[in-house]
Design a protein around this motif. Sequence first.
Motif, PDB file in Angstrom:
ATOM      1  N   GLU A  39      -4.732   7.813   1.881  1.00 54.29           N
ATOM      2  CA  GLU A  39      -5.491   6.563   2.046  1.00 54.29           C
ATOM      3  C   GLU A  39      -6.005   6.048   0.704  1.00 54.29           C
ATOM      4  OE1 GLU A  39      -8.367   7.431   5.125  1.00 54.29           O
ATOM      5  OE2 GLU A  39      -6.658   7.903   6.430  1.00 54.29           O
ATOM      6  N   ALA A  40      -6.439   6.974  -0.138  1.00 53.96           N
ATOM      7  CA  ALA A  40      -6.941   6.560  -1.459  1.00 53.96           C
ATOM      8  C   ALA A  40      -5.834   5.874  -2.253  1.00 53.96           C
ATOM      9  CB  ALA A  40      -7.487   7.762  -2.214  1.00 53.96           C
ATOM     10  N   PHE A  41      -4.639   6.470  -2.240  1.00 52.56           N
ATOM     11  CA  PHE A  41      -3.556   5.848  -3.004  1.00 52.56           C
ATOM     12  C   PHE A  41      -3.187   4.474  -2.442  1.00 52.56           C
ATOM     13  CE2 PHE A  41       0.874   4.754  -3.772  1.00 52.56           C
ATOM     14  CZ  PHE A  41       0.798   4.569  -5.140  1.00 52.56           C
ATOM     15  N   GLU A  42      -3.137   4.366  -1.131  1.00 58.33           N
ATOM     16  CA  GLU A  42      -2.815   3.061  -0.530  1.00 58.33           C
ATOM     17  C   GLU A  42      -3.797   1.996  -1.021  1.00 58.33           C
ATOM     18  OE1 GLU A  42      -2.897   3.987   3.652  1.00 58.33           O
ATOM     19  OE2 GLU A  42      -0.709   4.302   3.742  1.00 58.33           O
ATOM     20  N   GLN A  43      -5.074   2.357  -1.026  1.00 62.22           N
ATOM     21  CA  GLN A  43      -6.097   1.396  -1.481  1.00 62.22           C
ATOM     22  C   GLN A  43      -5.968   1.095  -2.962  1.00 62.22           C
ATOM     23  OE1 GLN A  43     -10.008   2.690  -0.264  1.00 62.22           O
ATOM     24  NE2 GLN A  43      -9.452   2.505   1.905  1.00 62.22           N
ATOM     25  N   GLU A  44      -5.757   2.135  -3.744  1.00 62.81           N
ATOM     26  CA  GLU A  44      -5.640   1.944  -5.195  1.00 62.81           C
ATOM     27  C   GLU A  44      -4.452   1.047  -5.533  1.00 62.81           C
ATOM     28  OE1 GLU A  44      -7.202   6.479  -5.942  1.00 62.81           O
ATOM     29  OE2 GLU A  44      -5.194   5.936  -6.666  1.00 62.81           O
ATOM     30  N   TYR A  45      -3.347   1.281  -4.853  1.00 65.56           N
ATOM     31  CA  TYR A  45      -2.145   0.517  -5.181  1.00 65.56           C
ATOM     32  C   TYR A  45      -2.279  -0.939  -4.744  1.00 65.56           C
ATOM     33  CZ  TYR A  45       2.705  -0.137  -6.523  1.00 65.56           C
ATOM     34  OH  TYR A  45       3.845  -0.566  -7.160  1.00 65.56           O
ATOM     35  N   ALA A  46      -2.863  -1.151  -3.568  1.00 65.87           N
ATOM     36  CA  ALA A  46      -3.080  -2.521  -3.099  1.00 65.87           C
ATOM     37  C   ALA A  46      -3.988  -3.268  -4.079  1.00 65.87           C
ATOM     38  CB  ALA A  46      -3.692  -2.515  -1.701  1.00 65.87           C
ATOM     39  N   GLN A  47      -5.044  -2.605  -4.491  1.00 67.96           N
ATOM     40  CA  GLN A  47      -5.988  -3.216  -5.420  1.00 67.96           C
ATOM     41  C   GLN A  47      -5.316  -3.491  -6.767  1.00 67.96           C
ATOM     42  OE1 GLN A  47      -9.438  -0.745  -5.809  1.00 67.96           O
ATOM     43  NE2 GLN A  47     -10.789  -2.533  -5.926  1.00 67.96           N
ATOM     44  N   TYR A  48      -4.540  -2.549  -7.206  1.00 69.76           N
ATOM     45  CA  TYR A  48      -3.842  -2.657  -8.494  1.00 69.76           C
ATOM     46  C   TYR A  48      -2.950  -3.893  -8.528  1.00 69.76           C
ATOM     47  CZ  TYR A  48      -1.436  -0.752 -12.618  1.00 69.76           C
ATOM     48  OH  TYR A  48      -0.931  -0.547 -13.868  1.00 69.76           O
ATOM     49  N   LEU A  49      -2.260  -4.131  -7.426  1.00 70.30           N
ATOM     50  CA  LEU A  49      -1.345  -5.276  -7.356  1.00 70.30           C
ATOM     51  C   LEU A  49      -2.058  -6.553  -6.922  1.00 70.30           C
ATOM     52  CD1 LEU A  49       1.798  -3.777  -5.567  1.00 70.30           C
ATOM     53  CD2 LEU A  49       1.437  -4.070  -8.011  1.00 70.30           C
ATOM     54  N   GLY A  50      -3.259  -6.403  -6.393  1.00 70.49           N
ATOM     55  CA  GLY A  50      -3.949  -7.576  -5.875  1.00 70.49           C
ATOM     56  C   GLY A  50      -3.360  -8.054  -4.558  1.00 70.49           C
ATOM     57  N   VAL A  51      -2.912  -7.111  -3.725  1.00 68.83           N
ATOM     58  CA  VAL A  51      -2.407  -7.471  -2.388  1.00 68.83           C
ATOM     59  C   VAL A  51      -3.378  -6.935  -1.332  1.00 68.83           C
ATOM     60  CG1 VAL A  51       0.026  -7.543  -3.025  1.00 68.83           C
ATOM     61  CG2 VAL A  51      -0.965  -5.393  -2.247  1.00 68.83           C
ATOM     62  N   GLU A  52      -3.322  -7.538  -0.168  1.00 63.64           N
ATOM     63  CA  GLU A  52      -4.262  -7.166   0.895  1.00 63.64           C
ATOM     64  C   GLU A  52      -3.996  -5.761   1.438  1.00 63.64           C
ATOM     65  OE1 GLU A  52      -6.786  -9.114   2.444  1.00 63.64           O
ATOM     66  OE2 GLU A  52      -6.525 -10.397   0.680  1.00 63.64           O
ATOM     67  N   HIS A  53      -2.739  -5.483   1.734  1.00 63.44           N
ATOM     68  CA  HIS A  53      -2.427  -4.254   2.462  1.00 63.44           C
ATOM     69  C   HIS A  53      -1.301  -3.471   1.808  1.00 63.44           C
ATOM     70  CE1 HIS A  53      -4.824  -5.988   5.696  1.00 63.44           C
ATOM     71  NE2 HIS A  53      -4.133  -7.105   5.520  1.00 63.44           N
ATOM     72  N   CYS A  54      -1.457  -2.154   1.830  1.00 64.87           N
ATOM     73  CA  CYS A  54      -0.391  -1.259   1.383  1.00 64.87           C
ATOM     74  C   CYS A  54      -0.243  -0.179   2.444  1.00 64.87           C
ATOM     75  CB  CYS A  54      -0.761  -0.627   0.036  1.00 64.87           C
ATOM     76  SG  CYS A  54       0.338   0.717  -0.459  1.00 64.87           S
TER      77      CYS A  54
END
Length: 366
Positions: A39-54
């Motif tokens: 879950e942490a990686f999903e959030q980090e990656y979404a934030q990194y790209l500036g997308v809503e959901h990963c």
Amino acid sequence: MNVPFVDLHAQYLRIKAEIDQAIASVIENSAFIRGSRVEAFEQEYAQYLGVEHCVSCASGTDALYLVLKQLGVGPGDEVITTAHSWISTSSMISQVGAKVVFCDTDPGTFTLDPAKARALITPKTKGIVPVHLYGQAADMPRIMALAEEYGLWVLEDCAQAHLATCGGRLVGTFGQAAIFSFYPGKNLGAMGDAGCVVTADGDLSERIALFARHGGKGTHSIEGVNSRMDGLQAAILSAKLPHLAQWTEERRQIAAHYDSLLAGVPQVRTPRIAPGRDHVYHLYVILSERRDELRQFLKSRGIATALHYPTILPLLPAYARFGHTEGDFPVALGHQTGMLSLPMYPELQEGQAAYVAAAIREFHQA
Ligand SMILES: *Cc1c(COP(=O)(O)O)cnc(C)c1O
């Protein structure tokens, strides 16, 4: 001198302490499947790209399958994709039951030609899957405009293009959804298989997550599949993500070095970057009219090269049923016979790149 094509161990040595610590913590916590690391990686990656959901999953290939399935693609539908890619791009279209419609590429950029895609649209066409091949963005403004005109969705295959941009905007943020692969050799690579889907569409992301996790643990509101990123891969990716921008910059520096060293070799064409786009050099691919001889020569000098990919998709045995001929994809076919991938990874030394370029020069002067 020996120059390997890639050297994943060199990257590991640079961040060994961080990787070892990440792996140990997953084992200490037995956080193997799902859990906080994923879950942490999903959030980090979404934030990194500036997308809503990963939504993470088991591989880039699975990511393509999961999206296509949840976009409702199936028998009777047609999906347009590029003639020049790794087979997952097209094979997953077939796996959901739809028909793959191959489109020729743009000279020099190796990406789907939007003008040619327009001619392939029929009443059965549901969407377009552009690939940001080798790390250069496809022509997203024109592809998005075409999709809008015909009411099609766009699924971006970003497997080779983490952090690439088009018009200053990150790839993966244009279409209805995008997929990334974290295969070990990709620009952001796990230590095993891993992938993800990103999207701004909350409903789509929920359906993909549900479908990928057996239709919901315990509830099973639908039948799904098992496609998970495991905790070890998530922890490794979280450790690597903060370094991705630096590694991308290093790839660009090596590419600039190759560009300048090969500028005086007219028999070789270095990667061409279309205006408004940029390149993250997952691969550095040159075009040469004597490709096979050149490859042999480089091998004799201890330089490893590769072909991505030896045969364009429509001419593979897997697609014999379509009866395509070489004349159907003149641009992609030209690339198929001329392209050669040179050694490229962030840790490649300037001296190694110079050695490769010198060997290419020597071959053409002989
Ligand atoms: C690597 C790759 C994939 C598939 O990713 P996996 O994680 O290996 O399944 C899909 N498309 C392209 C263009 C790729 O390069």
